[in-house]
Design an enzyme around this catalytic site. Structure first.
Site, PDB file in Angstrom:
ATOM      1  N   HIS A 158       1.255  -1.089   0.068  1.00 17.42           N
ATOM      2  CA  HIS A 158       0.040   0.361   0.100  1.00 17.42           C
ATOM      3  C   HIS A 158       0.320   1.143   0.253  1.00 17.42           C
ATOM      4  O   HIS A 158       0.609   1.824  -0.012  1.00 17.42           O
ATOM      5  CB  HIS A 158      -0.892  -0.083   1.309  1.00 17.42           C
ATOM      6  CG  HIS A 158      -1.902   1.187   1.249  1.00 17.42           C
ATOM      7  ND1 HIS A 158      -1.564   1.992   2.242  1.00 17.42           N
ATOM      8  CD2 HIS A 158      -2.450   2.079   1.121  1.00 17.42           C
ATOM      9  CE1 HIS A 158      -1.810   3.718   1.954  1.00 17.42           C
ATOM     10  NE2 HIS A 158      -3.021   2.848   1.625  1.00 17.42           N
ATOM     11  N   CYS A 159       2.178   1.203   0.615  1.00 21.92           N
ATOM     12  CA  CYS A 159       2.431   2.547   1.215  1.00 21.92           C
ATOM     13  C   CYS A 159       3.759   3.173  -0.026  1.00 21.92           C
ATOM     14  O   CYS A 159       3.105   3.864  -0.803  1.00 21.92           O
ATOM     15  CB  CYS A 159       3.799   2.098   1.852  1.00 21.92           C
ATOM     16  SG  CYS A 159       2.527   2.452   3.784  1.00 21.92           S
ATOM     17  N   ILE A 160       4.620   2.641  -0.792  1.00 22.72           N
ATOM     18  CA  ILE A 160       5.285   2.929  -1.637  1.00 22.72           C
ATOM     19  C   ILE A 160       4.748   3.268  -2.834  1.00 22.72           C
ATOM     20  O   ILE A 160       5.017   4.720  -3.793  1.00 22.72           O
ATOM     21  CB  ILE A 160       6.468   1.908  -2.128  1.00 22.72           C
ATOM     22  CG1 ILE A 160       7.494   1.535  -0.219  1.00 22.72           C
ATOM     23  CG2 ILE A 160       7.906   2.623  -3.165  1.00 22.72           C
ATOM     24  CD1 ILE A 160       7.883   2.466  -0.278  1.00 22.72           C
ATOM     25  N   VAL A 185       1.488   4.062  -3.001  1.00 26.10           N
ATOM     26  CA  VAL A 185       0.342   4.668  -3.600  1.00 26.10           C
ATOM     27  C   VAL A 185       1.093   6.214  -2.599  1.00 26.10           C
ATOM     28  O   VAL A 185       0.859   7.474  -3.025  1.00 26.10           O
ATOM     29  CB  VAL A 185      -0.435   4.463  -2.379  1.00 26.10           C
ATOM     30  CG1 VAL A 185      -1.875   5.606  -2.481  1.00 26.10           C
ATOM     31  CG2 VAL A 185      -0.848   2.876  -3.115  1.00 26.10           C
ATOM     32  N   ASP A 186       1.412   6.749  -1.157  1.00 20.21           N
ATOM     33  CA  ASP A 186       1.986   7.370  -1.040  1.00 20.21           C
ATOM     34  C   ASP A 186       2.553   8.966  -0.924  1.00 20.21           C
ATOM     35  O   ASP A 186       2.488   9.601  -1.289  1.00 20.21           O
ATOM     36  CB  ASP A 186       2.837   7.154   0.554  1.00 20.21           C
ATOM     37  CG  ASP A 186       1.983   6.070   2.059  1.00 20.21           C
ATOM     38  OD1 ASP A 186       0.550   5.879   1.303  1.00 20.21           O
ATOM     39  OD2 ASP A 186       2.328   5.643   3.022  1.00 20.21           O
TER      40      ASP A 186
END
Length: 421
Positions: free
Chosen positions: A261-263, A265-266
């Site tokens: 989810h993080c890399i 998307v953020d």
């Protein structure tokens, strides 16, 4: 005395570790979700989270944890923590629909004196400009006066056996100093170190900075992998040599693309915030471009391997080893295995996969056949692509038996039949 010390909204990979630690510390915890299947699974003691075993869940239930679809429990909760997804929409813009929905629910039941914390990753200003007005309008209460409001970014790293919620420092920023102090005291009940910042925007930015830092550095080594191959330079060896420097360098490794989810998307949340100022965040957008082209580069390298063996991609049997985004977990979110499989399928290849953590895998609605016997799968494949180095894989066997092998993780020895990315 209210019914619950903590209500966790969103019972996924962020919400459940939070509920687990709080329950273990003796807090009265209730979990709220809109998905009846999740609530049913948790109530019957079945975990769907990598970092939460059925035994962990049994212990939580024995200590009073409950999961529910009933939003009215929010009225009986001292602290409400929102841990819902914040994905991107089709145009790669932040999608805060789940956050808005959760906050509207909180506002309807919010009681004077309660603490509301947003943990969902988002762009700076969301807590103050989106969450606060919804809460105040729905409840008739005023943030900082009638209730406390804070932001505390989640730092969950699925599959990490060294750092979990309890021993990973927790960043907290409040709408007011009193809000910050209340949130700090809450998290200190079950987290070893709480780090406070001056406001919610700084806490929101801290999370985006952490992941943008990783995103940009992964893009750097991914681009280097492409040109080092053409230069005849062993980048993996160069990275290991550079990492012996005890200061000024942190090791990042190339791979088939970024997942989770993080890399992926953020950084887009940060880019969105900067674009509102009227100019692009060029570092992030370039990193996104480089990392998103890695699946296509993997396919091109496999084409080259097959070509040297005088085989076309069309009709070749391609084995994808490991289709999750991280080793030793079942999480498939944003996995680069999907665009890789899609590209091979478009080229006419016969795709199969092997993954001990994934029992069924579909790409664009079409199921990909699963291979249970890895040795047999490797021997029957024209080419094997190691995408994720799960510890269950017998890599020595794979290295010996594969006809052709592309190692995207740099864990195998290069040879006549084996190439590293």
């Amino acid at each position: 005395m209210s019914g619950y010390d903590l209500a966790v909204i969103g019972l996924g990979y962020v919400g459940m570790p939070l509920a687990k630690e709080a329950t273990g510390a003796g807090l009265r915890v209730v979990g709220l979700d809109v998905d009846a299947r999740k609530v049913d699974a948790l109530t019957s003691g079945r975990s769907y989270i990598d970092d939460l075993s059925d035994a962990d869940l049994d212990s939580m239930l024995a200590n009073g944890f409950t999961a529910t679809l009933d939003q009215s429990i929010l009225a009986a909760s001292d602290t409400i923590v929102i841990c819902v997804p914040t994905p991107l929409d089709e145009d790669h813009r932040p999608d805060l629909s789940a956050v808005r929905g959760a906050v509207e629910s909180v506002g309807r039941y919010l009681q004077r004196g309660a603490l509301v914390v947003l943990e969902s990753t988002t762009y700076p200003g969301t807590t103050d400009e989106v969450v606060r007005p919804i809460l105040e309008e729905a409840s008739g209460l005023t943030a900082g006066t009638d209730f406390h409001l804070a932001f505390s970014p989640e730092r969950i790293d699925p599959g990490n056996t060294k750092y979990g919620l309890r021993n990973t420092p927790k960043v907290v920023g409040g709408y007011t100093d009193a809000c910050r102090d209340r949130a700090e005291a809450f998290y200190a009940r079950f987290i070893e170190q709480v780090v406070t910042v001056s406001g919610t925007r700084e806490a929101e930015m801290a999370k985006l900075l952490e992941n943008t830092y990783r995103h940009v550095n992964i893009a750097l080594v991914n681009e280097m992998a492409i040109f080092c191959d053409e230069l005849g330079v062993n980048l993996w060896e160069a990275i290991e040599a550079a990492s012996t420097k005890p200061f000024g360098f942190q090791k990042f490794l190339p791979g088939p693309g970024v997942g989770g989810h993080c890399i992926p998307v953020d950084p887009s949340y940060l880019s969105h915030a900067v674009r509102k100022l009227g100019y692009p965040f060029r570092f992030v957008e370039l990193a996104q471009e480089i990392n998103e082209r890695m699946p296509a580069y993997v396919v091109a390298r496999v084409q080259r391997l097959l070509n040297r063996a005088k085989k076309p991609v069309n009709g070749s049997r391609v084995l994808l080893m490991g289709v999750t985004y991280k080793p030793d977990i079942a999480d498939e979110r944003e996995t680069p295995a999907v665009p890789i499989a899609r590209a091979f399928r478009d080229l006419g290849a016969e795709i199969v996969f092997a993954d001990p953590h994934v029992k069924q895998w579909t790409v664009d609605g079409v199921e990909v056949p699963r291979e249970d016997d890895l040795a047999e799968a490797v021997e029957s494949a024209d080419v094997t692509v190691l995408l994720q180095q799960h510890s269950e894989f017998d890599l020595d066997m794979v290295e010996k038996r594969a006809h052709l092998l592309l190692d995207t993780r740099g864990v195998l020895s290069e040879g006549e039949r084996v190439e590293r990315l």
